[in-house]
Write an enzyme that holds these catalytic residues in place. Structure first.
Site, PDB file in Angstrom:
ATOM      1  CG  ASP A 130      54.097  44.474   3.177  1.00  0.00           C
ATOM      2  OD1 ASP A 130      52.788  45.314   2.987  1.00  0.00           O
ATOM      3  OD2 ASP A 130      54.368  44.490   4.285  1.00  0.00           O
ATOM      4  CB  SER A 131      57.409  39.137   3.310  1.00  0.00           C
ATOM      5  OG  SER A 131      58.769  39.561   4.040  1.00  0.00           O
ATOM      6  CB  THR A 132      54.967  37.228   7.543  1.00  0.00           C
ATOM      7  OG1 THR A 132      55.545  36.274   6.334  1.00  0.00           O
ATOM      8  CG2 THR A 132      53.751  37.509   7.551  1.00  0.00           C
ATOM      9  CD  GLU A 133      59.244  39.691  11.677  1.00  0.00           C
ATOM     10  OE1 GLU A 133      58.933  40.380  10.976  1.00  0.00           O
ATOM     11  OE2 GLU A 133      59.992  39.552  12.728  1.00  0.00           O
TER      12      GLU A 133
END
Ligand code: SAM
Length: 275
Positions: free
Chosen positions: A155-158
């Site tokens: 569930d990471s950022t871009e």
């Protein structure tokens, strides 16, 4: 005077939200962090100018990262979340009684701190006794924990800044090795309208590592284009082989047992990307 927050989703297109109040706006060790109160979507977490989650629509994304994967693995006891510092995915994971331990690894402790303070209903699970919270680079964590997890959720950022290496073939190989022999992982893999090439490259890389690869989607209104994809890589278990009638109803607002397989039915232009 009206104040509006605008996210430029491409160089020539974006969304804008009317702002009631700004709670936090600071540069952390890793990214620019803002926590704002918006008229339409309630409290909104923004990292490096990109909407991460909002009070109003957060349930869609957090349910869809957690439930398809946990209803595909027959015995998901050990679960890792890479990123996810707002706590929303962890809250959903905890609805599964088979889960014995959830390890959350987010590189930025400030996201966790401010999410607990300003997004309490999203961050509600972070203090649960089954949850371990680590402030660390997820890329490092998976390389130090071989054969440990049943399910891993990214569930990471871009893929820019601290998350740049979380969309690489080497990272997926590391995930494979951190998973047990019948483990599976799911990652958020952006949108087909503005990031088609990312979806294609991730799909290609994951297929080089995992025997079972499936893509599914959901509607997240505050994310670029609103059509959001997720990619699941599995060593054995296939989400499409699940008997959805055996999936228990849980306290959700988007995911249902009936939607489990339907989410994997892709619009043709998306299907063509991942063939
Ligand atoms: N749902 C959002 C999305 O799809 O863009 C992601 C929300 S969550 C807040 C993203 C988290 O990834 C952030 O808290 C950020 O600190 C974390 N992150 C970025 N790079 C990371 C890394 N290398 N290791 C661990 N966490 C990372």
């Amino acid at each position: 005077m009206e104040l509006w927050y605008t996210e430029k989703q491409t160089e020539s297109y974006g969304i804008t939200a009317k702002v009631k109040e700004t709670y936090v706006h600071e540069q952390t060790d890793f990214q620019q962090l803002a926590m704002i109160e918006t008229e339409e979507f309630g409290t909104m977490l923004v990292l490096d100018g990109m909407v991460m989650t909002t009070d109003k629509d957060e349930f869609v994304y957090h349910e869809m990262v957690a439930h398809p994967a946990l209803n595909t693995h027959p015995n998901p006891e050990q679960v890792l979340v890479v990123g996810g510092g707002d706590g929303g995915v962890v809250r959903e994971i905890l609805k599964h009684e088979k889960v014995k331990r959830v390890v959350l690894v987010d590189i930025d402790g400030k996201v966790i701190e401010y999410s607990k303070k300003y997004l309490p209903n999203i961050a509600s699970g972070l203090d649960d006794e089954r949850v371990e919270v680590h402030v660390n680079d997820g890329f490092m964590h998976i390389h130090d924990h071989k054969n440990e997890y049943d399910v891993i959720m990214v569930d990471s950022t871009e893929p820019v800044g601290p998350a740049a290496n979380l969309f690489t073939r080497g990272f997926y190989q590391g995930i494979y090795e951190a998973l047990k022999e019948d483990g599976l992982f799911v990652a958020q893999t952006d949108n087909p309208w503005f990031k088609a090439d990312l979806i294609q490259s991730v799909n290609r890389d994951v297929k080089e590592v995992f025997p079972v690869v499936r893509v599914f989607w959901a509607n997240v209104p505050t994310y670029p284009s609103g059509l959001w994809t997720f990619t699941m890589g599995s060593k054995q278990h296939d989400p499409l082989a699940v008997d959805e009638t055996a999936i228990p109803e849980r306290e959700t607002k988007y995911y249902t047992p009936r939607l489990h397989k339907a989410a994997f039915v892709l619009p043709k232009f998306v299907e063509d990307l991942v063939k």
